[in-house]
Motif scaffolding. Structure first.
Motif, mmCIF file in Angstrom:
data_model
loop_
_atom_site.group_PDB
_atom_site.id
_atom_site.type_symbol
_atom_site.label_atom_id
_atom_site.label_comp_id
_atom_site.label_asym_id
_atom_site.label_seq_id
_atom_site.Cartn_x
_atom_site.Cartn_y
_atom_site.Cartn_z
ATOM 1 N N VAL A 1 -44.036 23.560 -50.768
ATOM 2 C CA VAL A 1 -45.432 23.140 -50.807
ATOM 3 C C VAL A 1 -46.266 24.410 -50.761
ATOM 4 C CG1 VAL A 1 -47.281 21.953 -49.563
ATOM 5 C CG2 VAL A 1 -45.002 20.927 -49.665
ATOM 6 N N LYS A 2 -47.061 24.630 -51.784
ATOM 7 C CA LYS A 2 -47.917 25.819 -51.890
ATOM 8 C C LYS A 2 -47.133 27.105 -51.661
ATOM 9 C CE LYS A 2 -52.028 23.304 -50.575
ATOM 10 N NZ LYS A 2 -53.079 23.082 -49.610
ATOM 11 N N GLY A 3 -45.952 27.180 -52.252
ATOM 12 C CA GLY A 3 -45.154 28.398 -52.182
ATOM 13 C C GLY A 3 -44.356 28.576 -50.908
ATOM 14 N N GLU A 4 -44.456 27.640 -49.978
ATOM 15 C CA GLU A 4 -43.710 27.747 -48.731
ATOM 16 C C GLU A 4 -42.658 26.635 -48.670
ATOM 17 O OE1 GLU A 4 -46.642 29.919 -45.633
ATOM 18 O OE2 GLU A 4 -46.901 27.751 -45.792
ATOM 19 N N THR A 5 -41.545 26.937 -48.026
ATOM 20 C CA THR A 5 -40.432 26.000 -47.947
ATOM 21 C C THR A 5 -40.664 25.000 -46.825
ATOM 22 O OG1 THR A 5 -38.966 27.734 -48.749
ATOM 23 C CG2 THR A 5 -37.924 25.827 -47.717
ATOM 24 N N VAL A 6 -40.557 23.707 -47.163
ATOM 25 C CA VAL A 6 -40.724 22.651 -46.162
ATOM 26 C C VAL A 6 -39.408 21.926 -45.876
ATOM 27 C CG1 VAL A 6 -43.181 22.302 -46.618
ATOM 28 C CG2 VAL A 6 -41.488 20.956 -47.879
ATOM 29 N N ALA A 7 -38.403 22.135 -46.737
ATOM 30 C CA ALA A 7 -37.089 21.527 -46.512
ATOM 31 C C ALA A 7 -36.034 22.287 -47.308
ATOM 32 C CB ALA A 7 -37.093 20.060 -46.938
ATOM 33 N N ILE A 8 -34.819 22.286 -46.769
ATOM 34 C CA ILE A 8 -33.685 22.859 -47.492
ATOM 35 C C ILE A 8 -32.552 21.832 -47.517
ATOM 36 C CG2 ILE A 8 -34.209 25.286 -47.059
ATOM 37 C CD1 ILE A 8 -32.100 25.206 -44.790
ATOM 38 N N HIS A 9 -31.834 21.834 -48.625
ATOM 39 C CA HIS A 9 -30.706 20.923 -48.799
ATOM 40 C C HIS A 9 -29.551 21.714 -49.394
ATOM 41 C CE1 HIS A 9 -33.566 17.427 -48.707
ATOM 42 N NE2 HIS A 9 -34.363 18.369 -49.176
ATOM 43 N N GLY A 10 -28.453 21.768 -48.692
ATOM 44 C CA GLY A 10 -27.217 22.333 -49.204
ATOM 45 C C GLY A 10 -26.210 21.194 -49.215
ATOM 46 N N ASP B 1 -40.909 21.345 -39.509
ATOM 47 C CA ASP B 1 -42.203 20.865 -39.023
ATOM 48 C C ASP B 1 -43.329 21.766 -39.535
ATOM 49 O OD1 ASP B 1 -41.056 18.750 -37.613
ATOM 50 O OD2 ASP B 1 -40.769 19.974 -35.818
ATOM 51 N N GLU B 2 -43.054 23.040 -39.563
ATOM 52 C CA GLU B 2 -43.996 24.024 -40.077
ATOM 53 C C GLU B 2 -43.364 24.695 -41.291
ATOM 54 O OE1 GLU B 2 -47.106 24.849 -38.901
ATOM 55 O OE2 GLU B 2 -46.899 23.147 -37.523
ATOM 56 N N PRO B 3 -44.068 24.769 -42.413
ATOM 57 C CA PRO B 3 -43.506 25.434 -43.594
ATOM 58 C C PRO B 3 -43.160 26.896 -43.299
ATOM 59 C CG PRO B 3 -45.540 24.281 -44.143
ATOM 60 C CD PRO B 3 -45.407 24.250 -42.652
ATOM 61 N N ILE B 4 -42.127 27.392 -43.961
ATOM 62 C CA ILE B 4 -41.749 28.790 -43.788
ATOM 63 C C ILE B 4 -41.878 29.512 -45.127
ATOM 64 C CG2 ILE B 4 -40.201 28.382 -41.841
ATOM 65 C CD1 ILE B 4 -37.858 28.615 -43.810
ATOM 66 N N LYS B 5 -42.190 30.767 -45.064
ATOM 67 C CA LYS B 5 -42.313 31.590 -46.271
ATOM 68 C C LYS B 5 -40.991 32.303 -46.481
ATOM 69 C CE LYS B 5 -44.761 33.542 -49.553
ATOM 70 N NZ LYS B 5 -45.195 32.799 -50.698
ATOM 71 N N TYR B 6 -40.319 31.976 -47.602
ATOM 72 C CA TYR B 6 -39.051 32.637 -47.921
ATOM 73 C C TYR B 6 -39.342 34.051 -48.389
ATOM 74 C CZ TYR B 6 -34.692 33.846 -50.198
ATOM 75 O OH TYR B 6 -33.537 34.490 -50.558
ATOM 76 N N LYS B 7 -38.635 35.002 -47.819
ATOM 77 C CA LYS B 7 -38.799 36.396 -48.212
ATOM 78 C C LYS B 7 -37.619 36.781 -49.090
ATOM 79 C CE LYS B 7 -41.239 37.742 -44.019
ATOM 80 N NZ LYS B 7 -42.529 37.455 -44.407
ATOM 81 N N ARG B 8 -37.935 37.154 -50.316
ATOM 82 C CA ARG B 8 -36.902 37.571 -51.262
ATOM 83 C C ARG B 8 -36.267 38.875 -50.818
ATOM 84 N NH1 ARG B 8 -41.086 36.125 -54.999
ATOM 85 N NH2 ARG B 8 -40.523 34.175 -55.992
ATOM 86 N N GLU C 1 -33.642 31.463 -53.236
ATOM 87 C CA GLU C 1 -33.403 30.696 -52.010
ATOM 88 C C GLU C 1 -32.398 29.563 -52.276
ATOM 89 O OE1 GLU C 1 -36.122 28.643 -48.529
ATOM 90 O OE2 GLU C 1 -36.949 28.811 -50.537
ATOM 91 N N ALA C 2 -32.552 28.859 -53.375
ATOM 92 C CA ALA C 2 -31.637 27.771 -53.734
ATOM 93 C C ALA C 2 -30.238 28.303 -54.000
ATOM 94 C CB ALA C 2 -32.166 27.008 -54.941
ATOM 95 N N VAL C 3 -30.140 29.447 -54.648
ATOM 96 C CA VAL C 3 -28.836 30.057 -54.929
ATOM 97 C C VAL C 3 -28.129 30.395 -53.617
ATOM 98 C CG1 VAL C 3 -27.677 32.091 -55.899
ATOM 99 C CG2 VAL C 3 -29.465 30.924 -57.203
ATOM 100 N N LYS C 4 -28.847 30.996 -52.685
ATOM 101 C CA LYS C 4 -28.248 31.346 -51.390
ATOM 102 C C LYS C 4 -27.797 30.098 -50.632
ATOM 103 C CE LYS C 4 -30.285 35.833 -50.740
ATOM 104 N NZ LYS C 4 -29.029 36.511 -50.987
#
Length: 175
Positions: A68-77, A160-167, A140-143
């Motif tokens: 959401v707006k460039g920040e990660t709100v969920a991850i699915h592996g 609960d709070e979006p996180i900014k993925y750092k490449r 991020e998806a590849v990792k």
């Protein structure tokens, strides 16, 4: 759906136990998630995804980051114990994201190395679009997919709070 909606009173205390979908939810939540076609799709959800299949190990892993707006709100592996062909991989991804969407959601996927050429997209087009991604967008998806393939177990987390993925910055030639 039609029976409950035809009632002349508010069924708010009603809970739905759907054995086919494997969920038990209060009526209002169930209706919002599964009453497809009864609501306008007003909410856009954005996903970046990739799939890694290892034929030698008979294993396939799906990595998905919802943003959401460039920040990660969920991850699915998501791990699949078996090797999937390109067509099967595409269906695996599309069905997974499709099932994540609620009745008012429309999903957009940026897929890295997802081949939809032989896939019948008619089931999905009303609620989902998939477009190619570049490796930088999908890092991020590849990792997530690589980690899932190594662990051989699923991981799904909603923040609960979006996180900014750092490449990971790669400094080539001293730059």
């Amino acid at each position: 759906m039609a029976i409950v909606q035809s009632l002349t009173f508010d069924p708010s205390p009603l809970s739905v136990s759907d054995q086919i979908k494997g969920v038990s939810l209060p009526w209002k939540q169930y209706e919002r998630k599964y009453a497809h076609g009864l609501f306008f799709r007003t909410d856009s959800r954005w996903f970046v995804a990739t799939i890694i299949a290892n034929k030698a190990e008979e294993a396939t892993a799906l990595g998905v980051a919802e943003r959401v707006k460039g920040e990660t709100v969920a991850i699915h592996g998501i791990f699949y114990n078996g090797y999937l062909t390109n067509k099967e991989q595409a269906y695996f991804l599309l069905n997974y994201i499709y099932d994540e969407l609620g009745a008012t959601d429309f999903g957009f996927i940026r897929g890295l190395k997802v081949n939809t050429g032989k896939v019948d997209l008619t089931k999905f087009t009303e609620r989902l679009r998939i477009h190619p991604s570049n490796p930088r967008q999908a890092e991020e998806a590849v990792k997530l997919a690589e980690s899932t393939l190594q662990r051989r177990t699923d991981i799904v987390e909603y923040f609960d709070e979006p996180i900014k993925y750092k490449r990971e910055e790669q400094h080539e030639h001293g730059l």
